[in-house]
Design a protein around this motif. Structure first.
Motif, PDB file in Angstrom:
ATOM      1  N   ARG A  12       0.825  -1.204   0.000  1.00 44.29           N
ATOM      2  CA  ARG A  12       0.000   0.000   0.000  1.00 44.29           C
ATOM      3  C   ARG A  12       0.861   1.256   0.000  1.00 44.29           C
ATOM      4  N   ARG A  13       2.167   1.097   0.164  1.00 45.06           N
ATOM      5  CA  ARG A  13       3.073   2.244   0.147  1.00 45.06           C
ATOM      6  C   ARG A  13       3.678   2.383  -1.241  1.00 45.06           C
ATOM      7  N   GLN A  14       3.573   3.570  -1.785  1.00 46.59           N
ATOM      8  CA  GLN A  14       4.151   3.857  -3.095  1.00 46.59           C
ATOM      9  C   GLN A  14       5.511   4.540  -2.926  1.00 46.59           C
ATOM     10  N   GLY A  15       6.330   4.431  -3.966  1.00 44.95           N
ATOM     11  CA  GLY A  15       7.617   5.124  -3.977  1.00 44.95           C
ATOM     12  C   GLY A  15       8.694   4.515  -3.107  1.00 44.95           C
ATOM     13  N   LEU A  16       8.555   3.246  -2.750  1.00 42.11           N
ATOM     14  CA  LEU A  16       9.578   2.602  -1.909  1.00 42.11           C
ATOM     15  C   LEU A  16      10.864   2.372  -2.703  1.00 42.11           C
ATOM     16  N   ARG A  17      11.959   2.723  -2.114  1.00 47.76           N
ATOM     17  CA  ARG A  17      13.266   2.478  -2.746  1.00 47.76           C
ATOM     18  C   ARG A  17      13.863   1.154  -2.277  1.00 47.76           C
ATOM     19  N   VAL A  18      13.447   0.715  -1.103  1.00 50.72           N
ATOM     20  CA  VAL A  18      13.898  -0.563  -0.545  1.00 50.72           C
ATOM     21  C   VAL A  18      12.685  -1.245   0.088  1.00 50.72           C
ATOM     22  N   ILE A  19      12.530  -2.542  -0.157  1.00 48.03           N
ATOM     23  CA  ILE A  19      11.491  -3.332   0.508  1.00 48.03           C
ATOM     24  C   ILE A  19      12.169  -4.090   1.643  1.00 48.03           C
ATOM     25  N   ARG A  20      11.733  -3.824   2.868  1.00 50.55           N
ATOM     26  CA  ARG A  20      12.390  -4.431   4.027  1.00 50.55           C
ATOM     27  C   ARG A  20      11.559  -5.583   4.588  1.00 50.55           C
ATOM     28  N   PRO A  21      12.221  -6.586   5.154  1.00 54.98           N
ATOM     29  CA  PRO A  21      11.479  -7.693   5.771  1.00 54.98           C
ATOM     30  C   PRO A  21      10.577  -7.188   6.888  1.00 54.98           C
ATOM     31  N   ARG A  22       9.386  -7.789   6.977  1.00 50.18           N
ATOM     32  CA  ARG A  22       8.441  -7.441   8.033  1.00 50.18           C
ATOM     33  C   ARG A  22       7.942  -8.718   8.689  1.00 50.18           C
ATOM     34  N   GLN A  23       7.683  -8.605   9.997  1.00 48.46           N
ATOM     35  CA  GLN A  23       7.151  -9.740  10.752  1.00 48.46           C
ATOM     36  C   GLN A  23       5.785 -10.113  10.195  1.00 48.46           C
ATOM     37  N   SER A  24       5.510 -11.396  10.112  1.00 45.22           N
ATOM     38  CA  SER A  24       4.262 -11.851   9.512  1.00 45.22           C
ATOM     39  C   SER A  24       3.580 -12.856  10.425  1.00 45.22           C
ATOM     40  N   THR A  25       2.458 -13.404   9.935  1.00 47.11           N
ATOM     41  CA  THR A  25       1.761 -14.433  10.702  1.00 47.11           C
ATOM     42  C   THR A  25       2.582 -15.710  10.827  1.00 47.11           C
ATOM     43  N   HIS A  26       3.631 -15.853  10.018  1.00 45.27           N
ATOM     44  CA  HIS A  26       4.493 -17.031  10.124  1.00 45.27           C
ATOM     45  C   HIS A  26       5.526 -16.891  11.245  1.00 45.27           C
ATOM     46  N   GLY A  27       5.562 -15.715  11.877  1.00 49.70           N
ATOM     47  CA  GLY A  27       6.485 -15.514  12.983  1.00 49.70           C
ATOM     48  C   GLY A  27       7.900 -15.191  12.559  1.00 49.70           C
ATOM     49  N   ARG A  94      13.325 -17.489  -1.834  1.00 38.40           N
ATOM     50  CA  ARG A  94      13.249 -18.938  -1.667  1.00 38.40           C
ATOM     51  C   ARG A  94      11.789 -19.373  -1.674  1.00 38.40           C
ATOM     52  N   ALA A  95      11.560 -20.540  -2.217  1.00 39.88           N
ATOM     53  CA  ALA A  95      10.231 -21.161  -2.185  1.00 39.88           C
ATOM     54  C   ALA A  95      10.213 -22.217  -1.080  1.00 39.88           C
ATOM     55  N   GLY A  96       9.007 -22.636  -0.694  1.00 45.78           N
ATOM     56  CA  GLY A  96       8.872 -23.748   0.240  1.00 45.78           C
ATOM     57  C   GLY A  96       9.087 -23.415   1.698  1.00 45.78           C
ATOM     58  N   GLU A  97       9.132 -22.134   2.051  1.00 42.08           N
ATOM     59  CA  GLU A  97       9.354 -21.749   3.446  1.00 42.08           C
ATOM     60  C   GLU A  97       8.050 -21.586   4.220  1.00 42.08           C
ATOM     61  N   THR A  98       6.935 -21.439   3.503  1.00 41.80           N
ATOM     62  CA  THR A  98       5.634 -21.278   4.150  1.00 41.80           C
ATOM     63  C   THR A  98       4.726 -22.416   3.688  1.00 41.80           C
ATOM     64  N   GLY A  99       3.508 -22.411   4.169  1.00 41.39           N
ATOM     65  CA  GLY A  99       2.580 -23.466   3.790  1.00 41.39           C
ATOM     66  C   GLY A  99       1.912 -23.258   2.444  1.00 41.39           C
ATOM     67  N   TRP A 100       2.235 -22.170   1.758  1.00 41.96           N
ATOM     68  CA  TRP A 100       1.606 -21.861   0.474  1.00 41.96           C
ATOM     69  C   TRP A 100       2.668 -21.840  -0.610  1.00 41.96           C
ATOM     70  N   GLU A 108      16.262 -10.644   3.575  1.00 44.81           N
ATOM     71  CA  GLU A 108      17.079  -9.428   3.492  1.00 44.81           C
ATOM     72  C   GLU A 108      16.315  -8.324   2.768  1.00 44.81           C
ATOM     73  N   PRO A 109      16.679  -7.055   2.996  1.00 47.09           N
ATOM     74  CA  PRO A 109      16.066  -5.965   2.231  1.00 47.09           C
ATOM     75  C   PRO A 109      16.321  -6.142   0.730  1.00 47.09           C
ATOM     76  N   VAL A 110      15.350  -5.727  -0.081  1.00 53.89           N
ATOM     77  CA  VAL A 110      15.428  -5.902  -1.533  1.00 53.89           C
ATOM     78  C   VAL A 110      15.179  -4.553  -2.206  1.00 53.89           C
ATOM     79  N   VAL A 111      15.997  -4.223  -3.196  1.00 54.58           N
ATOM     80  CA  VAL A 111      15.831  -2.989  -3.975  1.00 54.58           C
ATOM     81  C   VAL A 111      14.986  -3.313  -5.209  1.00 54.58           C
ATOM     82  N   PRO A 112      13.832  -2.644  -5.382  1.00 52.76           N
ATOM     83  CA  PRO A 112      12.976  -2.936  -6.538  1.00 52.76           C
ATOM     84  C   PRO A 112      13.649  -2.549  -7.857  1.00 52.76           C
TER      85      PRO A 112
END
Length: 199
Positions: A12-27, A94-100, A108-112
């Motif tokens: 929902r945020r526009q103009g991001l220069r870096v996408i940073r990891p965020r805590q999720s329901t997976h812990g 990486r794939a296969g780290e969650t149930g989906w 790690e942070p990712v630059v778009p």
């Protein structure tokens, strides 16, 4: 799953220069992405999460879908929502780290590489639907094995209650107050402990 060279992340945020990891329901703290830009677009709106709309891939057609969990859920979640779909390099995901299986993660942070700005998520998604790229399933219809009795929402709420506490019941109650007694009973009975590492 082989991770492609480019993956897609909605925010929902526009103009991001870096996408940073965020805590999720997976812990875990991850940057989430998917290999399908249409599927990524389904996450432009996040109000109510799984309690408002189910997002997945239809096994019959192979198309991504959004399935309302109550009448008007699509508009509630997406109408007037601004955001962006970010195209990210896939190398560190990486794939296969969650149930989906559709979910790709990076710790790690990712630059778009670039950004697709969306002024109204509902309009954008309806256009994808008109183009035949997305299925929007309106309540009370169901798709892809979603149970008629909404037991999948009960299961998810039970697992999340154990992980995050009573606020989960408050959130569920905003959209599905009739399910709260079933969730309380399932918690009391110790149900769905086998699912705790997958949701």
């Amino acid at each position: 799953m082989v991770v492609p060279r480019e993956v897609y992340h909605a925010s929902r945020r526009q103009g991001l220069r870096v996408i940073r990891p965020r805590q999720s329901t997976h812990g875990r703290a991850w940057v989430y992405a998917t290999a399908d830009p249409v599927l990524a677009a389904c996450f432009l709106g996040n109000r109510g999460g799984d309690f408002t709309c189910a997002v997945g891939r239809d096994p019959d057609t192979g198309k991504p879908f959004i399935c309302e969990r109550f009448a008007g859920a699509f508009e509630l979640r997406y109408r007037g929502v601004r955001g962006s779909i970010y195209v990210l390099p896939g190398e560190r995901f990486r794939a296969g780290e969650t149930g989906w299986e559709e979910e790709l993660v990076c710790s790690e942070p990712v630059v778009p590489r670039w950004e697709i700005q969306v002024n109204d998520a509902a309009e954008y998604l309806r256009r994808l639907e008109r183009e035949g790229k997305l299925l929007v399933v309106r309540y009370p219809r169901k798709i892809a094995g979603i149970p008629e009795d909404d037991e999948d929402l009960v299961r998810r709420a039970v697992v999340w209650y154990r992980r995050f506490g009573p606020l989960v019941l408050k959130e569920l109650g905003k959209y599905h107050p009739h399910l709260v007694p079933r969730v309380r009973e399932a918690i009391r009975m110790g149900a769905y402990r086998e699912d705790e590492s997958h949701l």
